[in-house]
Design a protein around this motif. Structure first.
Motif, PDB file in Angstrom:
ATOM      1  N   ARG A 275       0.840  -1.194   0.000  1.00 46.25           N
ATOM      2  CA  ARG A 275       0.000   0.000   0.000  1.00 46.25           C
ATOM      3  C   ARG A 275       0.878   1.248   0.000  1.00 46.25           C
ATOM      4  O   ARG A 275       1.823   1.362   0.776  1.00 46.25           O
ATOM      5  CB  ARG A 275      -0.921   0.006   1.210  1.00 46.25           C
ATOM      6  N   ARG A 276       0.529   2.194  -0.858  1.00 46.05           N
ATOM      7  CA  ARG A 276       1.228   3.461  -0.958  1.00 46.05           C
ATOM      8  C   ARG A 276       0.231   4.596  -0.715  1.00 46.05           C
ATOM      9  O   ARG A 276      -0.990   4.369  -0.743  1.00 46.05           O
ATOM     10  CB  ARG A 276       1.905   3.595  -2.328  1.00 46.05           C
ATOM     11  N   PRO A 277       0.727   5.821  -0.494  1.00 44.32           N
ATOM     12  CA  PRO A 277      -0.204   6.929  -0.201  1.00 44.32           C
ATOM     13  C   PRO A 277      -1.247   7.167  -1.291  1.00 44.32           C
ATOM     14  O   PRO A 277      -2.390   7.522  -0.988  1.00 44.32           O
ATOM     15  CB  PRO A 277       0.737   8.126  -0.053  1.00 44.32           C
ATOM     16  N   THR A 278      -0.889   6.992  -2.553  1.00 46.70           N
ATOM     17  CA  THR A 278      -1.816   7.298  -3.643  1.00 46.70           C
ATOM     18  C   THR A 278      -2.174   6.090  -4.490  1.00 46.70           C
ATOM     19  O   THR A 278      -2.918   6.227  -5.468  1.00 46.70           O
ATOM     20  CB  THR A 278      -1.211   8.376  -4.552  1.00 46.70           C
ATOM     21  N   SER A 279      -1.675   4.919  -4.177  1.00 45.57           N
ATOM     22  CA  SER A 279      -1.957   3.742  -4.996  1.00 45.57           C
ATOM     23  C   SER A 279      -1.646   2.473  -4.204  1.00 45.57           C
ATOM     24  O   SER A 279      -1.157   2.533  -3.076  1.00 45.57           O
ATOM     25  CB  SER A 279      -1.121   3.754  -6.286  1.00 45.57           C
TER      26      SER A 279
ATOM     27  N   ARG B 117      -0.879  -2.282 -10.542  1.00 46.32           N
ATOM     28  CA  ARG B 117      -0.929  -1.010  -9.812  1.00 46.32           C
ATOM     29  C   ARG B 117      -2.310  -0.390  -9.952  1.00 46.32           C
ATOM     30  O   ARG B 117      -2.890  -0.375 -11.041  1.00 46.32           O
ATOM     31  CB  ARG B 117       0.125  -0.041 -10.336  1.00 46.32           C
ATOM     32  N   SER B 118      -2.835   0.122  -8.844  1.00 44.34           N
ATOM     33  CA  SER B 118      -4.158   0.742  -8.835  1.00 44.34           C
ATOM     34  C   SER B 118      -4.032   2.250  -8.708  1.00 44.34           C
ATOM     35  O   SER B 118      -2.973   2.781  -8.339  1.00 44.34           O
ATOM     36  CB  SER B 118      -4.990   0.200  -7.671  1.00 44.34           C
ATOM     37  N   ASN B 119      -5.138   2.942  -8.979  1.00 41.60           N
ATOM     38  CA  ASN B 119      -5.183   4.376  -8.710  1.00 41.60           C
ATOM     39  C   ASN B 119      -5.643   4.592  -7.262  1.00 41.60           C
ATOM     40  O   ASN B 119      -5.805   3.651  -6.487  1.00 41.60           O
ATOM     41  CB  ASN B 119      -6.094   5.085  -9.704  1.00 41.60           C
ATOM     42  N   PHE B 120      -5.861   5.841  -6.908  1.00 44.98           N
ATOM     43  CA  PHE B 120      -6.168   6.164  -5.513  1.00 44.98           C
ATOM     44  C   PHE B 120      -7.488   5.553  -5.057  1.00 44.98           C
ATOM     45  O   PHE B 120      -7.603   5.040  -3.940  1.00 44.98           O
ATOM     46  CB  PHE B 120      -6.202   7.688  -5.341  1.00 44.98           C
TER      47      PHE B 120
END
Length: 414
Positions: free
Chosen positions: A162-166, A190-193
């Motif tokens: 998990r990342r801050p924006t994706s 990879r996903s978007n927000f």
């Protein structure tokens, strides 16, 4: 010498090779490869492997031996004998690769490259996914359901980051190494927000498409002191997945659409074929993988991660990529729920369950039979256990990445 004794000798030789490699520098990597049935596609062999009592067999006899082994061992774990044949020496490996057919032709998985080749046309390859919530990992196994008292065959593994924006799902051939600088790295999702759009990235370019990386940018991570002209620091965008917004929850179950940019729509037309890679790039030799010492000391550099909004490289020679859509469920009045016919492969109701079919236009000249054929289905059968059945023109890698998108949180879609 009888056929059974030959097979026994191959198994003993495999054990000997394992002992030799465990005493060498690359022992750790060989242990991983044998657990995931990976036979080396390239790279120099040690002197111990080049010499031996089997290295100088007449080609005709060698061809007959490997053909009989391939025909007799059709399922795992017995099929690992075929992999042992490819691990004996270079001549054995070349003949084995000529004899073993692709999953599309024979419906069987043998080498790691089989995971990136299209599945069979007639019947799907049946697998299951095991989710580990504690480690955020997802393991894809070959077989109908988890077996008891025996070791299931691992095909692919993924870890959610998990990342801050994706959110990233890093996909590997083994379950204990998700480094993007490793030779076991095969791609990522990879996903978007909002978790409504996903992009599938492959570690190698689409086969025979001549596609280039968008804007010459890369999201491949590597260590600064391990840069080599033979190591492509890039990920290639091969597909996108979109989920329709359903904030008010008035549209029923999830609706998704997959644009397979590396697979043309012509692949499901009469006489059409799908891209079929035959080997992994030679640049993924283990000698270029960073050592544990360098992994601790050197900073990891992320080279310009490709944006989801950038246009994807189209399939050369084809204007229309294959589009998949989820099959619309029907409302069951008695059960008061949405239902799909999974033919016994799904037993637990879940918002994650889906079936994908081809989305075509009348101008595409696709037969009604192909339009109704379920190319990928995914569903829950128990706590953290899900089935995944895929067929041509998708590969195991494509199918696994699409199913991983269903595990991400989507507050705006359900």
């Amino acid at each position: 010498m009888s056929f059974k004794s030959i097979v026994r000798e191959l198994k003993e030789m495999k054990d000997g090779i394992g002992n030799i490699s465990r005493r060498g520098v690359e022992g750790k990597h060989w242990g991983r490869r044998t657990r995931s049935y990976i036979a080396p596609d390239q790279g120099p062999l040690s002197g111990a492997l080049q010499q031996g009592q089997w290295a100088n067999l007449p080609p005709e006899l060698l061809l007959d031996i490997i053909q009989r082994v391939e025909e007799s061992e059709t399922s795992w774990p017995a099929r690992n004998v075929v992999v042992f044949c490819a691990s004996v020496c270079k001549s054995w490996r070349e003949i084995t690769k000529e004899i073993v057919k692709t999953p599309e032709e024979c419906g069987r998985l043998t080498f790691p490259i089989s995971l990136k080749q299209p599945g069979p046309r007639d019947s799907p390859i049946q697998c299951f996914i095991r989710r580990d919530r504690a480690t955020s990992t997802f393991l894809l196994y070959f077989g109908l359901t988890p077996s008891e008292g025996s070791r299931d065959k691992l095909m692919l593994a993924a870890r959610r980051i998990r990342r801050p924006t994706s959110t990233d799902f890093v996909i590997s051939l083994v379950a204990d190494d998700f480094s993007r600088a490793s030779s076991t790295y095969v791609g990522k999702l990879r996903s978007n927000f909002l978790g409504t759009k996903f992009t599938i990235y492959d570690s190698q370019p689409p086969y025979d498409t001549g596609a280039v990386q968008p804007n010459s940018r890369s999201s491949r991570r590597f260590h600064s002191k391990q840069v080599s002209p033979r190591v492509p620091a890039c990920n290639y965008s091969v597909a996108t997945i979109s989920y329709e917004l359903n904030v008010l929850r008035t549209r029923g179950p999830r609706r998704m659409q997959c644009a397979m940019h590396s697979i043309p729509i012509s692949s499901i037309q009469e006489g059409g074929t799908a891209p079929t890679p035959t080997s992994f790039p030679q640049s993924f030799d283990e000698q270029f993988s960073p050592s544990p010492a360098l992994r601790k000391k050197d900073p990891v550099t992320d080279i310009c991660s490709t944006s989801l909004s950038e246009p994807l490289a189209p399939v050369q020679g084809s204007r229309d990529p294959l589009i998949l859509k989820n099959k619309a469920p029907r409302w069951h009045e008695h059960l008061q729920c949405w239902c799909l016919n999974f033919r016994g492969r799904v037993t637990v109701a879940s918002v994650k369950n889906f079936q994908l079919v081809a989305s075509v236009e009348p101008t595409h000249n696709v037969s009604p039979v192909e339009q109704d054929k379920v190319i990928l289905q995914f569903g829950k059968i128990g706590k953290d256990i899900f089935t995944m059945d895929y067929r041509y023109p998708l590969s195991a890698f494509h199918a696994f990445a699409i199913c991983l998108s269903s595990f991400d949180t989507k507050p705006a879609c359900e």
